[in-house]
Scaffold this active site. Structure first.
Site, PDB file in Angstrom:
ATOM      1  N   ARG A   1       0.867  -1.194   0.000  1.00  0.00           N
ATOM      2  CA  ARG A   1       0.000   0.000   0.000  1.00  0.00           C
ATOM      3  C   ARG A   1       0.893   1.229   0.000  1.00  0.00           C
ATOM      4  NH1 ARG A   1      -5.070   1.613   3.817  1.00  0.00           N
ATOM      5  NH2 ARG A   1      -5.982   0.099   2.404  1.00  0.00           N
TER       6      ARG A   1
ATOM      7  N   HIS B   1      -7.586   0.746  -6.122  1.00  0.00           N
ATOM      8  CA  HIS B   1      -7.716  -0.083  -4.912  1.00  0.00           C
ATOM      9  C   HIS B   1      -8.350  -1.423  -5.336  1.00  0.00           C
ATOM     10  CE1 HIS B   1      -7.747  -1.110  -0.806  1.00  0.00           C
ATOM     11  NE2 HIS B   1      -8.565  -0.211  -0.305  1.00  0.00           N
TER      12      HIS B   1
ATOM     13  N   GLN C   1     -10.026  -3.899  -2.857  1.00  0.00           N
ATOM     14  CA  GLN C   1     -11.299  -3.323  -2.400  1.00  0.00           C
ATOM     15  C   GLN C   1     -12.388  -3.586  -3.443  1.00  0.00           C
ATOM     16  OE1 GLN C   1     -11.971  -1.222   0.562  1.00  0.00           O
ATOM     17  NE2 GLN C   1     -14.017  -1.789  -0.116  1.00  0.00           N
TER      18      GLN C   1
ATOM     19  N   ASP D   1     -17.100   7.534  -0.706  1.00  0.00           N
ATOM     20  CA  ASP D   1     -15.787   7.388  -0.067  1.00  0.00           C
ATOM     21  C   ASP D   1     -15.455   8.749   0.547  1.00  0.00           C
ATOM     22  OD1 ASP D   1     -13.211   6.613   0.630  1.00  0.00           O
ATOM     23  OD2 ASP D   1     -12.409   6.706  -1.411  1.00  0.00           O
TER      24      ASP D   1
ATOM     25  N   CYS E   1     -16.178   2.061   1.269  1.00  0.00           N
ATOM     26  CA  CYS E   1     -14.994   1.232   1.513  1.00  0.00           C
ATOM     27  C   CYS E   1     -14.550   1.300   2.969  1.00  0.00           C
ATOM     28  CB  CYS E   1     -13.867   1.641   0.580  1.00  0.00           C
ATOM     29  SG  CYS E   1     -13.516   3.409   0.653  1.00  0.00           S
TER      30      CYS E   1
ATOM     31  N   ARG F   1     -13.672  -8.183   2.645  1.00  0.00           N
ATOM     32  CA  ARG F   1     -12.282  -7.922   2.272  1.00  0.00           C
ATOM     33  C   ARG F   1     -11.432  -9.161   2.527  1.00  0.00           C
ATOM     34  NH1 ARG F   1     -10.165  -2.986   2.207  1.00  0.00           N
ATOM     35  NH2 ARG F   1      -8.621  -4.051   0.914  1.00  0.00           N
TER      36      ARG F   1
HETATM   37  N1  NVA Z   1      -9.834   7.022  -1.086  1.00  0.00           N
HETATM   38  C1  NVA Z   1      -9.449   6.541   0.202  1.00  0.00           C
HETATM   39  C2  NVA Z   1      -9.767   5.098   0.374  1.00  0.00           C
HETATM   40  C3  NVA Z   1      -9.449   4.534   1.722  1.00  0.00           C
HETATM   41  C4  NVA Z   1      -9.723   3.052   1.817  1.00  0.00           C
HETATM   42  C5  NVA Z   1      -7.963   6.770   0.403  1.00  0.00           C
HETATM   43  O1  NVA Z   1      -7.195   6.604  -0.551  1.00  0.00           O
HETATM   44  O2  NVA Z   1      -7.579   7.125   1.501  1.00  0.00           O
HETATM   45  N1   CP Z   2     -11.058   0.141   2.901  1.00  0.00           N
HETATM   46  C1   CP Z   2      -9.787   0.071   3.322  1.00  0.00           C
HETATM   47  O1   CP Z   2      -8.853  -0.110   2.527  1.00  0.00           O
HETATM   48  O2   CP Z   2      -9.639   0.187   4.643  1.00  0.00           O
HETATM   49  P1   CP Z   2      -8.247   0.312   5.424  1.00  0.00           P
HETATM   50  O3   CP Z   2      -7.670   1.639   5.050  1.00  0.00           O
HETATM   51  O4   CP Z   2      -8.617   0.212   6.860  1.00  0.00           O
HETATM   52  O5   CP Z   2      -7.351  -0.806   4.962  1.00  0.00           O
END
Ligand code: NVA
Ligand code: CP
Length: 347
Positions: free
Chosen positions: A110, A137, A140, A240, A281, A333
């Site tokens: 990530r 993602h 997700q 989101d 998400c 997930r």
């Molecule tokens: N768009 C958000 C998704 C988090 C799961 C981010 O990138 O922080």
């Molecule tokens: N939806 C998601 O990716 O959650 P986290 O940031 O908690 O991993």
């Protein structure tokens, strides 16, 4: 139909075919059934395998889903947190990948740049799974479409509306998932963002790849800047956060101004199909029970009534309602990540 995805990386979902994505979705549902029946306890197909999960941004769901999935499958799992390694700081991505590729059978990552995932794929020599970048993602997306399949059955021709920051990673993954499953996706956000998704150099190739998939699989992508119009006939309403991980707190005020009109509220839900489901998400700002939403309420609540309760992208009324399936979605997930690990490094 079973498929051999051994050795493949989930860097971008677009590197998979429609049939391969459908296989991963079906496998996710099978693995969920197996877990509910306790069958995973006498079948640990990945004993002796080792995976690493690397996070440059924090996580609850993705991290825990990988750890539990690895344990269920019999594999070991090493967590490397945002502050826990020299990756990208004192050691290049290439060198890190070359080293970790010798220890591990698969690596989750990530981070920020999609190019970093691509470099890990190139230099590690083992499957790499994108656990979120600024661009996409994909794990997700699998849980999202798995959840839709569970609640809606056949997805072909059904309608999903993404409301809010339509240029972000999750919105993009929703568009990609709709293109694989033949759904109609409406990206509902400010007009200025419609052009970005269609024409900005960082978005255009993905948008065009999706158009090709829609041509083949059915479904469509369209744009709206009116949430009540967009919601008409919707089977799924998705949102989101307005400010993503890695983006600065100073962006909150401009985003409240830009995206306030796209907050998912009960009016939007009522404008949709009677049995619409709400997905997110997570994490979600739906009340003032977080440090951030408390601060937003304090700083901006009077000036912008839309965030007066601390809720931003979705109201607490919607979040607490029967329409909200985001908790089931979060549970999925684990099953969908398990499917990805098993399919790509399984025996
Ligand atoms: N768009 C958000 C998704 C988090 C799961 C981010 O990138 O922080
Ligand atoms: N939806 C998601 O990716 O959650 P986290 O940031 O908690 O991993």
């Amino acid at each position: 139909m079973p498929m051999n995805l051994k050795g493949r990386s989930l860097d971008s979902a677009l590197n998979f075919t429609t049939e391969q994505i459908k296989y991963l979705l079906d496998l996710s549902i099978e693995l969920k059934k197996a877990k509910y029946q306790g069958l995973h306890t006498n079948n640990r197909p990945l004993v002796g395998k080792n995976i690493a999960i690397m996070f440059q941004k924090d996580s609850t769901r993705t991290r825990c889903a990988f750890e539990v999935a690895a344990a269920d499958l019999g594999a070991s799992c090493t967590y490397i947190g945002p502050a826990g390694s020299n990756f990208g700081k004192k050691e290049s991505i290439e060198d890190t990948a070359l080293v970790l590729g010798q220890f591990y059978d698969g690596i989750e990552f990530r981070g920020f740049a999609q190019e970093d995932v691509d470099a890990l794929v190139k230099y590690s020599g083992v499957p790499v799974w994108n656990g979120l970048t600024d661009a996409e993602h994909p794990t997700q997306m699998l849980a999202d479409y798995m959840t839709m399949m569970e609640f809606l059955g056949d997805l072909k021709g059904k309608k999903v509306v993404f409301a809010g920051d339509i240029k972000n990673n999750v919105a993009r993954s929703i568009m990609i998932g709709a293109a694989f499953t033949g759904m109609h996706v409406v990206l509902c956000g400010p007009k200025s963002q419609h052009e970005i998704v269609k024409n900005a150099p960082s978005h255009k190739p993905v948008y065009e790849a999706c158009l090709k998939l829609f041509e083949r699989n059915g479904g469509s992508v369209s744009f709206s800047d009116n949430k009540l119009e967009a919601a008409k006939g919707a089977h799924v309403i998705y949102t989101d956060v307005w400010v993503s991980l890695g983006e600065d707190f100073s962006l909150f005020e401009p985003r409240i101004k830009e995206l306030g009109a796209f907050q998912v509220d009960m009016d939007m839900i009522k404008a949709a199909n009677e049995d619409v489901i709400f997905l997110h998400c997570l994490p979600a700002f739906h009340d003032d029970h977080t440090q951030f939403s408390m601060e937003i309420k304090k700083q901006f609540g009077e000036k912008y009534p839309v965030v007066a309760t601390g809720a931003m992208e979705v109201t607490d009324e919607v979040f607490q309602s029967k329409y909200n399936k985001s908790i089931e979605q979060a549970g999925n997930r684990m099953h969908s990540i398990k499917a990805v690990i098993l399919a790509t490094i399984g025996y």
